[in-house]
Design a protein around this motif. Structure first.
Motif, PDB file in Angstrom:
ATOM      1  N   ARG A  36       0.823  -1.206   0.000  1.00 33.94           N
ATOM      2  CA  ARG A  36       0.000   0.000   0.000  1.00 33.94           C
ATOM      3  C   ARG A  36       0.859   1.259   0.000  1.00 33.94           C
ATOM      4  NH1 ARG A  36      -5.095  -1.665   3.917  1.00 33.94           N
ATOM      5  NH2 ARG A  36      -5.814  -3.364   2.584  1.00 33.94           N
ATOM      6  N   ALA A  37       2.012   1.201   0.638  1.00 33.38           N
ATOM      7  CA  ALA A  37       2.925   2.350   0.620  1.00 33.38           C
ATOM      8  C   ALA A  37       3.435   2.591  -0.791  1.00 33.38           C
ATOM      9  CB  ALA A  37       4.097   2.121   1.579  1.00 33.38           C
ATOM     10  N   GLN A  38       3.743   1.518  -1.510  1.00 36.73           N
ATOM     11  CA  GLN A  38       4.229   1.658  -2.885  1.00 36.73           C
ATOM     12  C   GLN A  38       3.136   2.153  -3.825  1.00 36.73           C
ATOM     13  OE1 GLN A  38       5.701  -2.246  -3.745  1.00 36.73           O
ATOM     14  NE2 GLN A  38       7.723  -1.826  -2.858  1.00 36.73           N
ATOM     15  N   GLU A  39       1.896   1.755  -3.566  1.00 32.14           N
ATOM     16  CA  GLU A  39       0.787   2.105  -4.445  1.00 32.14           C
ATOM     17  C   GLU A  39       0.076   3.395  -4.047  1.00 32.14           C
ATOM     18  OE1 GLU A  39      -1.668  -1.351  -4.110  1.00 32.14           O
ATOM     19  OE2 GLU A  39      -0.379  -2.563  -5.394  1.00 32.14           O
ATOM     20  N   ALA A  40       0.547   4.059  -2.994  1.00 31.98           N
ATOM     21  CA  ALA A  40      -0.131   5.260  -2.481  1.00 31.98           C
ATOM     22  C   ALA A  40      -0.193   6.365  -3.531  1.00 31.98           C
ATOM     23  CB  ALA A  40       0.589   5.762  -1.233  1.00 31.98           C
ATOM     24  N   SER A  41      -1.254   7.148  -3.446  1.00 29.67           N
ATOM     25  CA  SER A  41      -1.484   8.209  -4.425  1.00 29.67           C
ATOM     26  C   SER A  41      -0.751   9.504  -4.091  1.00 29.67           C
ATOM     27  CB  SER A  41      -2.985   8.478  -4.543  1.00 29.67           C
ATOM     28  OG  SER A  41      -3.506   8.861  -3.280  1.00 29.67           O
ATOM     29  N   SER A  42      -0.162   9.586  -2.912  1.00 28.58           N
ATOM     30  CA  SER A  42       0.588  10.792  -2.541  1.00 28.58           C
ATOM     31  C   SER A  42       1.757  10.400  -1.644  1.00 28.58           C
ATOM     32  CB  SER A  42      -0.315  11.779  -1.793  1.00 28.58           C
ATOM     33  OG  SER A  42      -0.647  11.277  -0.506  1.00 28.58           O
ATOM     34  N   GLU A  43       2.710  11.310  -1.529  1.00 24.48           N
ATOM     35  CA  GLU A  43       3.858  11.051  -0.664  1.00 24.48           C
ATOM     36  C   GLU A  43       3.439  10.939   0.789  1.00 24.48           C
ATOM     37  OE1 GLU A  43       7.511  13.167  -1.121  1.00 24.48           O
ATOM     38  OE2 GLU A  43       7.139  13.471  -3.257  1.00 24.48           O
ATOM     39  N   GLU A  44       2.449  11.737   1.188  1.00 29.18           N
ATOM     40  CA  GLU A  44       1.961  11.698   2.559  1.00 29.18           C
ATOM     41  C   GLU A  44       1.375  10.333   2.897  1.00 29.18           C
ATOM     42  OE1 GLU A  44      -0.955  14.683   3.456  1.00 29.18           O
ATOM     43  OE2 GLU A  44       0.522  15.887   4.484  1.00 29.18           O
ATOM     44  N   MET A  45       0.552   9.806   1.990  1.00 30.01           N
ATOM     45  CA  MET A  45      -0.043   8.495   2.224  1.00 30.01           C
ATOM     46  C   MET A  45       1.023   7.399   2.180  1.00 30.01           C
ATOM     47  SD  MET A  45      -3.156   8.778   3.046  1.00 30.01           S
ATOM     48  CE  MET A  45      -3.767   7.116   2.886  1.00 30.01           C
ATOM     49  N   ALA A  46       1.989   7.526   1.309  1.00 31.97           N
ATOM     50  CA  ALA A  46       3.087   6.554   1.252  1.00 31.97           C
ATOM     51  C   ALA A  46       3.846   6.547   2.574  1.00 31.97           C
ATOM     52  CB  ALA A  46       4.026   6.879   0.094  1.00 31.97           C
ATOM     53  N   HIS A  47       4.085   7.727   3.115  1.00 32.56           N
ATOM     54  CA  HIS A  47       4.770   7.837   4.406  1.00 32.56           C
ATOM     55  C   HIS A  47       3.933   7.181   5.506  1.00 32.56           C
ATOM     56  CE1 HIS A  47       7.149   9.471   7.672  1.00 32.56           C
ATOM     57  NE2 HIS A  47       6.024   9.896   8.216  1.00 32.56           N
ATOM     58  N   ASP A  48       2.626   7.454   5.507  1.00 29.44           N
ATOM     59  CA  ASP A  48       1.755   6.870   6.530  1.00 29.44           C
ATOM     60  C   ASP A  48       1.749   5.343   6.451  1.00 29.44           C
ATOM     61  OD1 ASP A  48       1.164   9.392   7.404  1.00 29.44           O
ATOM     62  OD2 ASP A  48      -0.903   9.401   6.664  1.00 29.44           O
ATOM     63  N   TRP A  49       1.646   4.792   5.232  1.00 32.38           N
ATOM     64  CA  TRP A  49       1.642   3.338   5.096  1.00 32.38           C
ATOM     65  C   TRP A  49       2.991   2.747   5.479  1.00 32.38           C
ATOM     66  CZ3 TRP A  49      -2.302   0.498   5.579  1.00 32.38           C
ATOM     67  CH2 TRP A  49      -3.544   0.906   5.111  1.00 32.38           C
ATOM     68  N   SER A  50       4.073   3.481   5.240  1.00 32.47           N
ATOM     69  CA  SER A  50       5.390   3.022   5.686  1.00 32.47           C
ATOM     70  C   SER A  50       5.450   2.969   7.208  1.00 32.47           C
ATOM     71  CB  SER A  50       6.492   3.942   5.155  1.00 32.47           C
ATOM     72  OG  SER A  50       6.572   3.844   3.768  1.00 32.47           O
ATOM     73  N   GLU A  51       4.831   3.953   7.854  1.00 34.02           N
ATOM     74  CA  GLU A  51       4.765   3.960   9.319  1.00 34.02           C
ATOM     75  C   GLU A  51       3.942   2.783   9.827  1.00 34.02           C
ATOM     76  OE1 GLU A  51       6.328   5.901  11.632  1.00 34.02           O
ATOM     77  OE2 GLU A  51       7.472   6.574   9.903  1.00 34.02           O
ATOM     78  N   VAL A  52       2.856   2.467   9.128  1.00 34.62           N
ATOM     79  CA  VAL A  52       2.044   1.296   9.494  1.00 34.62           C
ATOM     80  C   VAL A  52       2.893   0.033   9.380  1.00 34.62           C
ATOM     81  CG1 VAL A  52       0.052  -0.121   8.837  1.00 34.62           C
ATOM     82  CG2 VAL A  52      -0.159   2.372   8.888  1.00 34.62           C
ATOM     83  N   ALA A  53       3.629  -0.101   8.289  1.00 36.76           N
ATOM     84  CA  ALA A  53       4.497  -1.272   8.105  1.00 36.76           C
ATOM     85  C   ALA A  53       5.533  -1.358   9.223  1.00 36.76           C
ATOM     86  CB  ALA A  53       5.182  -1.219   6.744  1.00 36.76           C
ATOM     87  N   ASN A  54       6.115  -0.232   9.595  1.00 37.98           N
ATOM     88  CA  ASN A  54       7.096  -0.220  10.685  1.00 37.98           C
ATOM     89  C   ASN A  54       6.456  -0.621  12.009  1.00 37.98           C
ATOM     90  OD1 ASN A  54       9.233   0.536   9.050  1.00 37.98           O
ATOM     91  ND2 ASN A  54       8.872   2.721   9.364  1.00 37.98           N
ATOM     92  N   ALA A  55       5.234  -0.143  12.259  1.00 39.77           N
ATOM     93  CA  ALA A  55       4.535  -0.511  13.494  1.00 39.77           C
ATOM     94  C   ALA A  55       4.255  -2.008  13.525  1.00 39.77           C
ATOM     95  CB  ALA A  55       3.228   0.278  13.617  1.00 39.77           C
ATOM     96  N   ILE A  56       3.859  -2.569  12.399  1.00 41.69           N
ATOM     97  CA  ILE A  56       3.602  -4.014  12.325  1.00 41.69           C
ATOM     98  C   ILE A  56       4.889  -4.776  12.581  1.00 41.69           C
ATOM     99  CG2 ILE A  56       2.999  -5.912  10.767  1.00 41.69           C
ATOM    100  CD1 ILE A  56       0.990  -3.904   9.445  1.00 41.69           C
ATOM    101  N   ARG A  57       5.979  -4.322  11.980  1.00 40.69           N
ATOM    102  CA  ARG A  57       7.272  -4.994  12.188  1.00 40.69           C
ATOM    103  C   ARG A  57       7.663  -4.971  13.666  1.00 40.69           C
ATOM    104  NH1 ARG A  57      10.873  -2.052   9.146  1.00 40.69           N
ATOM    105  NH2 ARG A  57      11.569  -0.988  11.004  1.00 40.69           N
ATOM    106  N   ARG A  58       7.496  -3.813  14.317  1.00 37.49           N
ATOM    107  CA  ARG A  58       7.825  -3.721  15.742  1.00 37.49           C
ATOM    108  C   ARG A  58       6.944  -4.644  16.574  1.00 37.49           C
ATOM    109  NH1 ARG A  58       8.044   1.712  14.487  1.00 37.49           N
ATOM    110  NH2 ARG A  58       5.954   2.028  15.322  1.00 37.49           N
TER     111      ARG A  58
END
Length: 88
Positions: A36-58
């Motif tokens: 979802r981070a890769q497919e995001a329509s904006s940089e802001e959404m890509a950043h948010d999905w990257s944060e979600v991925a990081n939270a899941i990893r933690r």
């Protein structure tokens, strides 16, 4: 205009999304968030999905660290030549 004053679009609730993906996607939650981070329509959404991925990893790293002694014990029980659990 300062960043704090700039109007912002819809933002994800990082912990909420991470927990929701972990419940619905299970072991695929991290890869789903990354996709979802890769497919995001904006940089802001890509950043948010990257944060979600990081939270899941933690969260999964903590969970795996907590569960590993239990998994090791369970594996040792199943490998023993004694009766299966529960005793039948």
């Amino acid at each position: 205009m300062l960043q704090a004053q700039r109007p912002r679009g819809v933002r994800l609730g990082v912990d909420f999304e991470a927990n929701a993906l972990m419940v619905t996607q299970g072991s695929e939650a991290y890869s789903t968030a990354c996709r979802r981070a890769q497919e995001a329509s904006s940089e802001e959404m890509a950043h948010d999905w990257s944060e979600v991925a990081n939270a899941i990893r933690r969260k999964t790293r903590r969970r795996a660290g907590f569960m590993s002694p239990v998994a090791s014990f369970s594996k040792a029980l199943s490998a023993s030549s004694g009766p299966e659990w529960p005793f039948t």
